[in-house]
Scaffold this active site. Structure first.
Site, PDB file in Angstrom:
ATOM      1  N   ASN A   1       7.418  11.796   0.356  1.00  0.00           N
ATOM      2  CA  ASN A   1       7.819  12.631  -0.523  1.00  0.00           C
ATOM      3  C   ASN A   1       6.889  12.642  -1.895  1.00  0.00           C
ATOM      4  OD1 ASN A   1       9.939  13.604   0.974  1.00  0.00           O
ATOM      5  ND2 ASN A   1      11.618  12.191  -0.191  1.00  0.00           N
TER       6      ASN A   1
ATOM      7  N   ALA B   1       7.105   6.214   3.134  1.00  0.00           N
ATOM      8  CA  ALA B   1       5.951   5.970   2.337  1.00  0.00           C
ATOM      9  C   ALA B   1       6.010   4.898   1.581  1.00  0.00           C
ATOM     10  CB  ALA B   1       5.380   7.228   1.601  1.00  0.00           C
ATOM     11  N   ASN B   2       7.357   4.694   0.764  1.00  0.00           N
ATOM     12  CA  ASN B   2       7.489   3.806  -0.174  1.00  0.00           C
ATOM     13  C   ASN B   2       7.416   2.416   0.455  1.00  0.00           C
ATOM     14  OD1 ASN B   2       8.044   5.333  -2.508  1.00  0.00           O
ATOM     15  ND2 ASN B   2      10.231   5.184  -2.186  1.00  0.00           N
TER      16      ASN B   2
ATOM     17  N   GLU C   1      15.586   9.237   6.667  1.00  0.00           N
ATOM     18  CA  GLU C   1      15.232  10.628   5.945  1.00  0.00           C
ATOM     19  C   GLU C   1      14.399  11.562   6.868  1.00  0.00           C
ATOM     20  OE1 GLU C   1      15.165   9.517   1.264  1.00  0.00           O
ATOM     21  OE2 GLU C   1      13.332   9.434   2.261  1.00  0.00           O
TER      22      GLU C   1
ATOM     23  N   ASP D   1      13.232  -0.130  -1.286  1.00  0.00           N
ATOM     24  CA  ASP D   1      12.196   0.210  -0.412  1.00  0.00           C
ATOM     25  C   ASP D   1      11.015  -1.143  -0.361  1.00  0.00           C
ATOM     26  OD1 ASP D   1      13.505   2.517   0.414  1.00  0.00           O
ATOM     27  OD2 ASP D   1      12.103   3.915  -0.885  1.00  0.00           O
TER      28      ASP D   1
END
Length: 311
Positions: free
Chosen positions: A9, A40-41, A139, A258
């Site tokens: 995101n 991604a985190n 997610e 995360d």
């Protein structure tokens, strides 16, 4: 290798005196953009802690053919993440809308976009075969995540699944199916309680009891993160390990969970026993809270090692 299958995101963040209640409008002086998405985190957190060590980090995900997608890919590459399994789609890149209050607490709304176009086939077998740890979140489409987890288990890969946000399932059988392919489940206090409720074993407000129910009933080691109280690992036999959190004055807690997951994945992939891996993950999460933005404060390996050596 650590492989992350998950979301990417762009985070749009507004700082407010307090987070708005339902039906209320609050004002913020400005909005800032940061790279985010739980997948991604966690990939960036794992890559930064891994940099200089023996582990590589790769990610399977999806972004849009738009400026946000281009920027997200570049950021992941610069952070040391292999992006060869990230697909560019016609859907817009996912966006998260985040408000952060003056105490550092946050509220988040996510527009999923390209994340919902991610398929299990986007993680090729040749990449999964190189993995020692697979990391999943909630997610991206659950069915595809479930298939990837099952493939990983068949290949002998350890599955670390962060049930955040809580899976939108109502039946005990559906939750049991997810937990059956999970080696290490990572949840916060609220997620632990919600999962216990879904499986029909309410634990009141006792999140450690909830974690015990999950672990004993379904088999994974359940790690419950508890903010300033650290994290607790609960084994199926009832054994517990507590890793403490370092006292800090948080600037922004976005991404702390995360960072914990990414740090934990690195520790497990490098062969640390779970208590030591949790200790490193807690320290990394604490350091991440000292800078605004989900990824900006995620520590590099040398900074984390220095922090641990000073404790």
């Amino acid at each position: 290798m650590i492989v992350i299958f998950g979301s990417i995101n762009m985070d749009l963040v507004a700082r407010v005196q307090r987070i708005a209640r339902p039906g209320e409008t609050v004002l913020s002086r400005r909005a800032d953009s940061f790279f985010g998405g739980k997948g991604a985190n966690q990939a960036v957190a794992a890559a930064r802690v891994s940099r200089g060590g023996p582990m590589r980090v790769a990610m399977a995900g999806a972004v849009g053919n738009d400026p946000f997608g281009t920027a997200c890919l570049k950021n992941l590459e610069e952070s040391g993440v292999d992006v060869g399994a990230i697909r560019i789609t016609d859907e817009p890149t996912g966006c998260a809308f985040i408000t952060v209050d003056e105490t550092g607490e946050n509220a988040i709304t996510v527009a999923s976009g390209a994340n919902m176009a991610l398929h299990s086939a986007d993680l090729p077998d040749h990449l999964l075969s190189k993995a020692s740890v697979l990391v999943l979140q909630m997610e991206v489409p659950i069915a595809d995540s479930l298939e990837v987890a099952a493939r990983a288990r068949r290949a002998g890969v350890k599955v670390v699944w962060n049930f955040a946000p809580v899976p939108p399932v109502k039946e005990r059988s559906a939750m049991a199916e997810l937990l059956a392919v999970t080696d290490v489940l990572v949840v916060n206090e609220h997620e632990a309680l919600s999962i216990a409720d879904i499986v029909g074993e309410s634990s009141g407000d006792d999140y450690l009891k909830a974690g015990s129910i999950i672990s004993r009933s379904f088999g994974p080691t359940c790690i419950v993160t508890a903010g300033a109280r650290g994290a607790y690992a609960i084994a199926p036999d009832g054994g517990r390990i507590h890793a403490t959190a370092r006292p800090i004055a948080p600037v922004d807690t976005t991404g702390a969970g995360d960072t914990f997951v990414g740090g934990l994945a690195n520790g497990l992939a490098e062969g640390l026993e779970i208590g030591r891996a949790m200790e490193r993950a807690c320290a990394a999460a604490s350091l991440s809270c000292l800078t605004a933005g989900a990824q900006a404060g995620m520590p590099q390996r040398d900074a984390l090692e220095q922090h641990l050596s000073q404790a």
